[in-house]
Scaffold this motif. Structure first.
Motif, short mmCIF file in Angstrom:
data_model
loop_
_atom_site.label_atom_id
_atom_site.label_comp_id
_atom_site.label_asym_id
_atom_site.label_seq_id
_atom_site.Cartn_x
_atom_site.Cartn_y
_atom_site.Cartn_z
N ALA A 23 4.25 5.54 6.96
CA ALA A 23 5.61 5.77 7.47
C ALA A 23 6.11 6.50 6.42
O ALA A 23 5.88 6.42 5.25
CB ALA A 23 6.32 4.35 7.72
N THR A 57 -1.54 1.81 6.05
CA THR A 57 -1.72 0.79 7.19
C THR A 57 -2.87 1.47 8.24
O THR A 57 -2.84 2.51 8.53
CB THR A 57 -0.62 0.37 7.79
OG1 THR A 57 0.27 -0.34 6.85
CG2 THR A 57 -0.88 -0.79 8.80
N VAL A 87 7.63 -9.80 5.56
CA VAL A 87 6.32 -9.40 6.09
C VAL A 87 5.52 -8.85 4.88
O VAL A 87 5.82 -8.12 4.05
CB VAL A 87 6.48 -8.35 6.93
CG1 VAL A 87 5.16 -7.71 7.43
CG2 VAL A 87 7.50 -8.84 8.07
N PHE A 88 4.40 -9.90 4.52
CA PHE A 88 3.63 -9.65 3.55
C PHE A 88 4.30 -9.74 2.03
O PHE A 88 4.35 -8.68 1.29
CB PHE A 88 2.86 -8.49 3.61
CG PHE A 88 1.84 -8.32 4.54
CD1 PHE A 88 0.49 -8.75 4.33
CD2 PHE A 88 2.27 -8.35 5.97
CE1 PHE A 88 -0.51 -9.05 5.18
CE2 PHE A 88 1.37 -8.26 6.90
CZ PHE A 88 -0.22 -8.76 6.64
N TYR A 97 11.28 -4.70 -0.21
CA TYR A 97 11.15 -3.48 0.83
C TYR A 97 10.84 -3.79 2.08
O TYR A 97 9.83 -4.72 2.17
CB TYR A 97 10.69 -2.05 0.07
CG TYR A 97 9.01 -2.05 -0.24
CD1 TYR A 97 8.26 -2.70 -0.49
CD2 TYR A 97 8.59 -1.21 1.17
CE1 TYR A 97 7.03 -2.71 -0.77
CE2 TYR A 97 7.21 -1.18 1.29
CZ TYR A 97 6.23 -1.97 0.41
OH TYR A 97 5.17 -1.95 0.36
N ALA A 105 7.07 -1.85 7.97
CA ALA A 105 5.93 -0.65 8.22
C ALA A 105 5.32 -1.01 9.66
O ALA A 105 5.37 0.15 10.40
CB ALA A 105 4.84 -0.80 7.16
N GLN A 151 -2.70 -3.52 3.86
CA GLN A 151 -3.06 -3.62 2.64
C GLN A 151 -4.45 -2.96 2.47
O GLN A 151 -5.25 -3.51 1.89
CB GLN A 151 -2.76 -4.85 2.15
CG GLN A 151 -1.42 -5.36 2.24
CD GLN A 151 -1.26 -6.49 1.05
OE1 GLN A 151 0.15 -6.32 0.67
NE2 GLN A 151 -2.02 -7.16 0.95
N HIS A 184 10.49 -5.38 5.71
CA HIS A 184 10.96 -6.74 6.21
C HIS A 184 10.80 -7.54 4.94
O HIS A 184 9.54 -7.81 4.51
CB HIS A 184 10.29 -7.01 7.50
CG HIS A 184 10.99 -8.33 7.96
ND1 HIS A 184 10.71 -9.45 7.18
CD2 HIS A 184 11.49 -8.54 9.16
CE1 HIS A 184 11.23 -10.54 8.08
NE2 HIS A 184 11.80 -9.94 8.96
N THR A 240 -1.79 2.67 -1.24
CA THR A 240 -0.92 1.29 -1.50
C THR A 240 -0.26 1.10 -0.44
O THR A 240 -0.21 0.03 0.13
CB THR A 240 -0.51 0.91 -2.70
OG1 THR A 240 0.54 2.02 -2.91
CG2 THR A 240 -1.08 0.75 -4.01
N ILE A 241 0.23 2.23 0.15
CA ILE A 241 1.06 2.06 1.32
C ILE A 241 0.43 2.65 2.75
O ILE A 241 1.04 2.42 3.71
CB ILE A 241 2.51 3.02 1.54
CG1 ILE A 241 1.88 4.63 1.31
CG2 ILE A 241 3.33 2.63 0.06
CD1 ILE A 241 3.15 5.46 1.64
C1 LIG Z 1 3.12 -5.64 0.24
S1 LIG Z 1 2.95 -5.21 1.90
C2 LIG Z 1 4.90 -4.96 2.17
C3 LIG Z 1 5.22 -4.90 3.61
C4 LIG Z 1 6.68 -4.77 3.74
N1 LIG Z 1 7.39 -5.87 3.24
C5 LIG Z 1 6.84 -4.27 5.26
O1 LIG Z 1 7.83 -5.10 5.91
O2 LIG Z 1 6.47 -3.43 5.70
C6 LIG Z 1 2.40 -3.71 1.63
C7 LIG Z 1 1.70 -3.13 2.87
O3 LIG Z 1 2.68 -2.74 3.68
C8 LIG Z 1 2.23 -1.66 4.48
N2 LIG Z 1 3.03 -0.60 4.19
C9 LIG Z 1 4.01 -0.42 3.23
N3 LIG Z 1 4.63 0.65 3.29
C10 LIG Z 1 4.27 1.58 4.26
C11 LIG Z 1 4.48 2.67 4.68
N4 LIG Z 1 5.29 3.54 4.33
N5 LIG Z 1 3.64 3.14 5.72
C12 LIG Z 1 2.89 2.15 6.30
N6 LIG Z 1 2.37 1.17 5.86
C13 LIG Z 1 3.30 0.75 4.62
C14 LIG Z 1 0.77 -1.35 4.04
O4 LIG Z 1 -0.24 -1.85 4.63
C15 LIG Z 1 0.92 -1.77 2.60
O5 LIG Z 1 -0.42 -2.29 2.02
#
Ligand SMILES: C[S@@+](CC[C@H](N)C(=O)[O-])C[C@H]1O[C@@H](n2cnc3c(N)ncnc32)[C@H](O)[C@@H]1O
Length: 270
Positions: A214, A242, A104-105, A99, A131, A173, A101, A239-240
């Motif tokens: 988001a 930022t 990205v992480f 999910y 995100a 995160q 990008h 967990t989501i």
């Molecule tokens: C494992 S990373 C995945 C990021 C993901 N691949 C991306 O491109 O955004 C998980 C982190 O992404 C951020 N994240 C994921 N979903 C989000 C959302 N809906 N809104 C804001 N930040 C988000 C948070 O910092 C979360 O801890």
């Protein structure tokens, strides 16, 4: 099926299916097998409509109760890499979906591509909406204004980083900040207190930051909540979540340097 296996890693974006790019859709449709790690059922059902041959990587996710799939998230990710590579080696056209990008992480996406290439297979990653891209839109932040830096929150607190207070700061995160064991889906006992203490090295306690989530569903608005750095300890983080930390002040002009190179400083100040 191909003679040679291939790997294409794609991302769903944050809001599925709206963020799925045309090239990602084509890769999913034309794959022999699709490995998926997406958090929401809507994302999964969207992908199932594009390709029936799905393998859900969520089955390999680490389970803290039973220690199923390893001792922590990293071991679970290695298992995901192993199953993706197994299908590439058996000459399939593989699409792996994460999910946001996909680069990205996302540890297993990069490792899968690296290993596939090392073994002589064609492997590529397609860009997608992260995100951070959503944050720029929802919080009206232009990274070109004063610059922008991003860190994984635990990285920032455990290592000797020094963020630039003149530029925007994005902390990923924070929902698992301080958990060095990689087994929890919440901050460690002192995670948010450690984050606060670190940020107070560089910013005043009343500096306002934004807890940002988001939208992941069409009808759902984003979470945009302002708190001070001081209040971070009691903030509700998921967990989501930022964290966005705005610049504290604009950078000062390097007058000596500009004079030396005859730069018209009137063009630089506004
Ligand atoms: C494992 S990373 C995945 C990021 C993901 N691949 C991306 O491109 O955004 C998980 C982190 O992404 C951020 N994240 C994921 N979903 C989000 C959302 N809906 N809104 C804001 N930040 C988000 C948070 O910092 C979360 O801890």
């Amino acid at each position: 099926m191909n003679n040679e296996g291939t790997l294409t890693v794609v991302g769903t974006g944050i809001l599925t299916p709206a963020h799925l790019s045309q090239e990602s859709i084509a890769s999913i449709k034309h794959a022999d097998v699709v490995h998926v790690l997406v958090p929401d059922p809507l994302g999964l059902s969207t992908i199932k409509q594009l390709n029936q041959n799905i393998k859900n990587l969520a089955d390999l996710y680490f389970d803290s109760e039973s220690e199923r799939n390893g001792k922590n998230r990293l071991e679970a990710y290695d298992k995901m890499v192993a199953v993706i590579l197994e299908d590439v080696r058996s000459h399939q056209k593989v699409c792996a979906i994460f999910y946001g990008h996909p680069g990205v992480f996302v540890y297993p996406s990069h490792v899968s591509i690296k290993k596939a290439k090392q073994e002589g297979f064609d492997a590529q990653m397609l860009p997608a909406i992260s995100a951070e891209d959503c944050l720029f839109a929802d919080l009206a932040v232009d990274p070109g204004d004063l610059g922008c830096q991003a860190y994984e929150a635990s990285q920032l607190i455990f290592y000797q980083h020094t963020p630039n207070i003149h530029a925007a700061l994005i902390l990923w995160q924070i929902g698992v900040v301080g958990d060095e064991t990689l087994t929890q889906l919440k901050p460690s006992k002192h995670g948010l207190a450690m984050l606060r203490e670190r940020l107070l090295n560089w910013y005043p306690a009343d500096h306002e930051v934004t807890l940002y989530e988001a939208s992941t569903l069409p009808i759902m608005p984003p979470r945009i909540e302002q708190v001070t750095i001081d209040q971070l300890v009691n903030a509700e983080v998921k967990t989501i979540t930022t964290l966005y930390v705005p610049p504290l002040e604009t950078p000062r002009l390097d007058v000596e340097f500009c004079k030396k190179w005859s730069v018209d400083m009137d063009m630089l100040t506004n």
